[in-house]
Design a protein around this motif. Structure first.
Motif, PDB file in Angstrom:
ATOM      1  N   ASP A 132     -28.451 -27.655  65.191  1.00  0.00           N
ATOM      2  CA  ASP A 132     -28.681 -27.077  63.854  1.00  0.00           C
ATOM      3  C   ASP A 132     -30.071 -27.452  63.347  1.00  0.00           C
ATOM      4  O   ASP A 132     -30.772 -26.627  62.758  1.00  0.00           O
ATOM      5  CB  ASP A 132     -27.636 -27.600  62.854  1.00  0.00           C
ATOM      6  N   CYS A 133     -30.449 -28.710  63.558  1.00  0.00           N
ATOM      7  CA  CYS A 133     -31.761 -29.170  63.079  1.00  0.00           C
ATOM      8  C   CYS A 133     -32.878 -28.412  63.797  1.00  0.00           C
ATOM      9  O   CYS A 133     -33.855 -27.986  63.180  1.00  0.00           O
ATOM     10  CB  CYS A 133     -31.934 -30.665  63.333  1.00  0.00           C
ATOM     11  N   ALA A 134     -32.732 -28.257  65.107  1.00  0.00           N
ATOM     12  CA  ALA A 134     -33.785 -27.575  65.867  1.00  0.00           C
ATOM     13  C   ALA A 134     -33.838 -26.092  65.492  1.00  0.00           C
ATOM     14  O   ALA A 134     -34.920 -25.516  65.365  1.00  0.00           O
ATOM     15  CB  ALA A 134     -33.539 -27.742  67.360  1.00  0.00           C
ATOM     16  N   ASP A 135     -32.668 -25.498  65.282  1.00  0.00           N
ATOM     17  CA  ASP A 135     -32.609 -24.049  65.057  1.00  0.00           C
ATOM     18  C   ASP A 135     -33.331 -23.591  63.801  1.00  0.00           C
ATOM     19  O   ASP A 135     -33.720 -22.437  63.706  1.00  0.00           O
ATOM     20  CB  ASP A 135     -31.145 -23.591  64.989  1.00  0.00           C
ATOM     21  N   ILE A 136     -33.450 -24.466  62.810  1.00  0.00           N
ATOM     22  CA  ILE A 136     -34.131 -24.012  61.584  1.00  0.00           C
ATOM     23  C   ILE A 136     -35.647 -24.181  61.696  1.00  0.00           C
ATOM     24  O   ILE A 136     -36.381 -23.852  60.783  1.00  0.00           O
ATOM     25  CB  ILE A 136     -33.601 -24.723  60.320  1.00  0.00           C
ATOM     26  N   THR A 137     -36.099 -24.705  62.825  1.00  0.00           N
ATOM     27  CA  THR A 137     -37.549 -24.905  62.996  1.00  0.00           C
ATOM     28  C   THR A 137     -38.096 -23.907  64.021  1.00  0.00           C
ATOM     29  O   THR A 137     -37.345 -23.155  64.642  1.00  0.00           O
ATOM     30  CB  THR A 137     -37.853 -26.321  63.534  1.00  0.00           C
ATOM     31  N   PRO A 174     -37.857 -24.477  69.001  1.00  0.00           N
ATOM     32  CA  PRO A 174     -37.257 -23.850  70.188  1.00  0.00           C
ATOM     33  C   PRO A 174     -38.024 -22.632  70.692  1.00  0.00           C
ATOM     34  O   PRO A 174     -37.726 -22.115  71.761  1.00  0.00           O
ATOM     35  CB  PRO A 174     -35.850 -23.464  69.709  1.00  0.00           C
ATOM     36  N   ARG A 175     -39.036 -22.184  69.927  1.00  0.00           N
ATOM     37  CA  ARG A 175     -39.796 -21.002  70.385  1.00  0.00           C
ATOM     38  C   ARG A 175     -40.797 -21.326  71.487  1.00  0.00           C
ATOM     39  O   ARG A 175     -41.420 -20.428  72.039  1.00  0.00           O
ATOM     40  CB  ARG A 175     -40.568 -20.387  69.212  1.00  0.00           C
ATOM     41  N   ALA A 176     -41.026 -22.612  71.748  1.00  0.00           N
ATOM     42  CA  ALA A 176     -42.023 -22.968  72.767  1.00  0.00           C
ATOM     43  C   ALA A 176     -41.337 -23.369  74.059  1.00  0.00           C
ATOM     44  O   ALA A 176     -40.289 -24.012  74.037  1.00  0.00           O
ATOM     45  CB  ALA A 176     -42.883 -24.124  72.260  1.00  0.00           C
ATOM     46  N   ASN A 177     -41.955 -23.004  75.166  1.00  0.00           N
ATOM     47  CA  ASN A 177     -41.491 -23.483  76.470  1.00  0.00           C
ATOM     48  C   ASN A 177     -42.098 -24.859  76.691  1.00  0.00           C
ATOM     49  O   ASN A 177     -43.057 -25.018  77.430  1.00  0.00           O
ATOM     50  CB  ASN A 177     -41.958 -22.542  77.581  1.00  0.00           C
ATOM     51  N   SER A 178     -41.546 -25.861  76.040  1.00  0.00           N
ATOM     52  CA  SER A 178     -42.185 -27.174  76.047  1.00  0.00           C
ATOM     53  C   SER A 178     -41.342 -28.173  76.816  1.00  0.00           C
ATOM     54  O   SER A 178     -40.197 -27.899  77.159  1.00  0.00           O
ATOM     55  CB  SER A 178     -42.303 -27.665  74.604  1.00  0.00           C
ATOM     56  N   TRP A 179     -41.920 -29.362  77.042  1.00  0.00           N
ATOM     57  CA  TRP A 179     -41.098 -30.405  77.661  1.00  0.00           C
ATOM     58  C   TRP A 179     -40.062 -30.924  76.689  1.00  0.00           C
ATOM     59  O   TRP A 179     -39.075 -31.510  77.099  1.00  0.00           O
ATOM     60  CB  TRP A 179     -41.935 -31.506  78.295  1.00  0.00           C
TER      61      TRP A 179
END
Ligand SMILES: Cc1cc2nc3c(=O)[nH]c(=O)nc-3n(C[C@H](O)[C@H](O)[C@H](O)COP(=O)(O)OP(=O)(O)OC[C@H]3O[C@@H](n4cnc5c(N)ncnc54)[C@H](O)[C@@H]3O)c2cc1C
Length: 865
Positions: A487-492, A495-500
């Protein structure tokens, strides 16, 4: 006693606690656990202490958090006795610091160096972990702590032919101890993450030719290294304890005042000035905090991203190289930004060349160099700055078998699941320091490490004091924490970056956002709450017996929690203690402070005839060419507050998402006009809208009614009245956290009656203003008491932390039982008011999307078919 090497390196047969790792985490663990009287032994593959700072000896390796903050705080005397020479210290200086710590507290005798822990098996009968080392020694321990680091498992290059190359090969994460001399050599550096960006300018100074192979350009900011920041030194000198405490309760582990300037609303000159100021600071937290919404809002983020790109273009003379160095495929900050010293300028040197692997990918490593799709290149040395299998890599690389015979690697095949990033179900007595789903790499890690070590140490002390010897998180608690992380990640924008951070740099690794993004402060609060409330979510066992205080520690959506905290900080009196005029003024002021909602095609205000005079309405028209379906909308506000204008953001959102013309109608309010005035107005309005559908731009026959809260009550009642009156035809109803009954004794009133904005007392106040006791049971006040057969298809939205949740659920059930098609949308972690807070509560957006999709499917599908 098993032996490995010399007598002093012998591995004890059994200890209370075994620790893996002798970096910042392992060293502090030994110190704390020894202080508490636990027997402890630590293991490290390395030949000495330091962890990260033992392995990463590449030229230019430095911390990117200022040394004023990137240091232990557990012993003020240690702080006083150590002086850092620079704002960002070099690897040798940080390693010297950790060596000093090891000496000062005599930690080395409890560490077995050059020893890897290869396997660990939980013995349920003996309630101990059985460990195996790389020297084939075995030992047992009651508690097993993986202080194995987040970035300690270097990712070896996954490039065809990587083993074939016959020149010098270096991996930044496993750099030789002796100085590497690149003078006069042709050197390749593969990778432009933090390590690449740090080492490239220094290698360029020595090498005869340097070729940099870049797959993904990264954002980087000048470090402006020099002496430690004088302002921070002054703050520390004045109040060291206060400064450290502020860091512990800050968002990222450094005490910085967060801004309240939004990139979306700030004027262009303010935006530019804030950015330029942050650019001069040379600190990650400055550039990540230019605007309060840059991590959430793509528009705000793009302002910062583009201003950084402008700097890159200004610093790199060749436009084509500059363009290739400009990151365009991820929002700024969603991959860890870098701090550099002359990185971009290095590409202006005549002997330095950039190869953009997106245009000409590497085909193979050859015996002499690197072949790209375009050419063959020969090198004397290749440096792989290819990063790490971050966070989970070091943990799953040990063969850890838990209580059910499952290995950690198997359990985490689809991504890690932890409770608080500290433990994982099925692996009793196994702790992780800065594990996945803890703030870890999104924070100043020393602050996070100290917090984790302290939590673990306090927990072990407590278990011992309470005569317990087994601890394991429950499946419920773990699932709740995993959900909260998501939930915390989803509002930011992360998650749009292909990151480590997402595991995207390792082929085959599941794409799950790994660190906890809710902040060091929020995280510390959650850990504290768990500990202070009988270790919520943990099953405990031992000679004293078994006990479990099962539960989920964070169920509210993170952005809803922020709204609640903000409202609590305002210290306003409860609305039900105000007079009506003040309550209305407060509601209006609150609504005016909210974002306006998405753009629609047109907004017009007009009046329609009501039973006791004209009723104002506001019409929201989609941008597409009409005619459109029509929605008659009734605003919330307990029949007392609000108007046709008050739910503007929600109406715009509804209009955009459904593609319908939304007509938000005012109605007479209580206490001036009590029940059934609002009902009469609502029904009259719906009849008028139906009769005037074409002139409003609507499609005759495609009319839904919708409403929020008390407006939802009017929408439900209107449907019953229309059915009984034989018209108008209503093809769908949307009831958003609607009042459907006057019985306030349902469990949701007891569970959610306080602390979630709409309180039980406020709801009582609304009812008292609206309707006499005797009238409240009437179906036109409590539609749940009416006959429900033959009503239009319904979408019923309920929120988990709403006192009205259960009556909403009851209405949905009763409608279904009466044969009415019903789609129910349950908003997990939401409160009565959060779904209408468009653009302020981002987690409401998917719920509204679901709601609009459900509405369109129930009322338009039959028409379209
Ligand atoms: C180049 C670089 C720069 C960084 N700069 C910063 C910074 O500025 N600020 C910041 O907050 N963080 C920074 N970090 C993150 C850094 O990892 C942490 O700050 C911190 O050093 C982690 O300490 P640790 O003890 O938890 O783990 P580590 O330092 O990674 O130590 C873990 C140790 O465990 C050992 N180990 C792992 N598995 C096993 C096993 N199975 N058996 C035996 N031993 C094992 C490893 O050999 C390693 O020595 C940086 C990381 C890197 C790579």
């Amino acid at each position: 006693m098993a032996r490995s090497g010399s007598e002093s390196q012998s591995v004890p047969a059994e200890v209370d606690v075994a620790v893996v790792g002798a970096g910042f985490s392992g060293l502090y663990l030994i110190y704390r656990l020894r202080e508490l009287g636990f027997s402890v032994v630590a293991f490290d593959e390395a030949d000495d202490v330091g962890g990260t700072w033992y392995w990463n000896r590449y030229p230019g390796a430095r911390c990117d958090i200022p040394t004023t903050d990137y240091a232990y705080s557990f012993d003020p005397q240690l702080e006083q006795d150590w002086t850092w020479s620079e704002k960002y210290a070099t690897q040798p200086e940080i390693l010297a610091y950790l060596s000093h710590v090891a000496d000062r507290y005599d930690l080395r005798p409890d560490i077995r160096f050059g020893t890897r822990i290869t396997a660990a098996v939980w013995d349920e009968v003996g309630r101990k972990w059985q460990l195996r080392t790389s020297h084939d020694d075995e030992m047992r321990c009651r508690y097993y702590v993986m202080a194995s680091g987040c970035l300690s498992h270097p990712k070896t290059p996954d490039i065809e032919g990587a083993g074939r190359y016959r020149g010098e090969v270096y991996l930044t994460g496993m750099w030789p101890h002796d100085r590497v001399d690149f003078s006069g050599k042709k050197v390749a550096v593969v990778g432009t993450g933090s390590s690449g960006i740090q080492c490239i300018p220094l290698i360029a100074r020595e090498a005869a030719e340097l070729t940099v192979f870049q797959r993904t350009p990264n954002f980087s900011v000048p470090a402006r290294n020099g002496a430690p920041p004088p302002d921070r030194l002054a703050q520390l000198a004045e109040d060291r304890g206060g400064y450290r405490e502020a860091a512990r309760w800050s968002r990222g582990g450094i005490p910085v005042e967060p801004t309240d300037v939004s990139g979306v609303t700030a004027p262009a000159d303010v935006r530019r000035q804030r950015f330029e100021d942050a650019w001069q600071v040379g600190e990650l937290y400055a550039i990540l905090g230019v605007f309060n919404d840059q991590g959430l809002n793509p528009v705000s983020n793009e302002f910062v991203a583009e201003m950084i790109r402008e700097k890159i273009r200004a610093n790199v003379s060749d436009p084509e190289t500059a363009d290739a160095l400009c990151p365009k495929d991820h929002p700024f900050g969603t991959k860890r930004p870098c701090l550099d010293s002359g990185y971009f300028e290095t590409f202006n040197l005549p002997h330095v060349r950039l190869v953009d692997l997106r245009r000409t990918p590497i085909v193979a490593i050859t015996e002499t160099g690197i072949d790209t799709a375009a050419e063959s290149m020969a090198f004397d040395a290749i440096v792989f700055a290819t990063g790490f299998d971050a966070m989970t890599g070091p943990l799953v690389s040990v063969d850890i078998t838990g209580a059910n015979g499952l290995t950690l690697k198997e359990k985490w095949a689809d991504g890690p699941a932890t409770y608080l990033g500290l433990m994982t179900t099925g692996f009793p007595n196994l702790f992780m320091i800065t594990g996945p789903q803890s703030p870890s790499v999104l924070s100043n890690m020393v602050v996070s490490i100290e917090q984790h070590v302290d939590w673990v140490a306090d927990c072990l002390r407590r278990l011992r004091a309470e005569d317990l010897d087994r601890i394991e998180p429950t499946p419920l608690a773990e699932a709740g924490w995993v959900q909260h992380n998501q939930d915390c990640a989803d509002i930011t924008l992360y998650p749009r970056a292909n990151s480590w951070y997402m595991g995207a740099n390792v082929p085959g690794k599941p794409r799950v956002f790994l660190p906890y993004i809710g902040g060091v402060d929020g995280y510390r609060r959650a850990c504290q709450e768990v500990a202070e409330n009988g270790l919520i979510g943990f099953r405990l066992d031992g000679p004293a017996g078994a006990r479990c205080n099962d539960g989920v520690v964070r169920r509210i959506q993170p952005d809803v929690a922020i709204v609640l905290d903000m409202m609590a900080s305002l210290g306003l009196p409860p609305m039900e203690t105000m007079n009506v005029a003040d309550a209305r003024a407060l509601a209006e002021a609150t609504a005016a402070s909210m974002p306006p909602g998405p753009a629609v095609g047109e907004i017009t205000d007009a009046v329609l005839p009501g039973p006791a005079g004209d009723l104002s309405y506001r019409l929201y028209r989609p941008p597409s060419t009409g005619p459109h379906p029509l929605i008659a909308y009734f605003h919330g506000g307990g029949w007392v507050l609000g108007s046709h204008q008050s739910d503007g953001a929600f109406c715009r959102d509804l209009c955009v998402r459904t593609g319908a013309v939304v007509v938000s109608v005012n109605y007479r309010h209580a206490p001036e006009d009590r029940f059934p005035a609002a009902v009469d107005d609502a029904f009259a309005a719906v009849r008028w809208i139906a009769a005037n559908a074409a002139s409003l731009g609507g499609i005759p026959g495609q009319l839904a009614v919708a409403g929020w809260s008390a407006g939802g009550n009017l929408a439900a009642v209107t449907c019953q009245l229309a059915r009984d009156a034989g018209g108008p035809a209503i093809s769908g109803q949307l009831l958003l956290t609607a009042v459907t009954d006057s019985d306030l004794r349902r469990s949701s009133y007891a569970e959610n009656g306080e602390g979630f904005v709409l309180t039980a007392d406020l709801m009582r106040w609304f009812w008292e203003h609206y309707a006499d006791e005797a009238d409240r049971a009437h179906p036109t006040a409590s539609p749940l008491r009416g006959t429900l057969a033959g009503l239009p298809p319904a979408v019923v939205v309920t929120a988990e932390f709403d006192p009205l949740r259960d009556e909403g659920d009851a209405y949905a059930e009763a409608l279904a039982a009466a044969g009415v098609p019903v789609r129910q949308v349950r908003a997990r972690g939401h409160i009565h008011t959060s779904l209408t807070m468009v653009d302020a509560v981002i987690s409401g957006a998917p719920v509204r999307a679901q709601m609009a999709e459900a509405l369109n499917s129930v009322w338009l599908a039959p028409v379209r078919a």
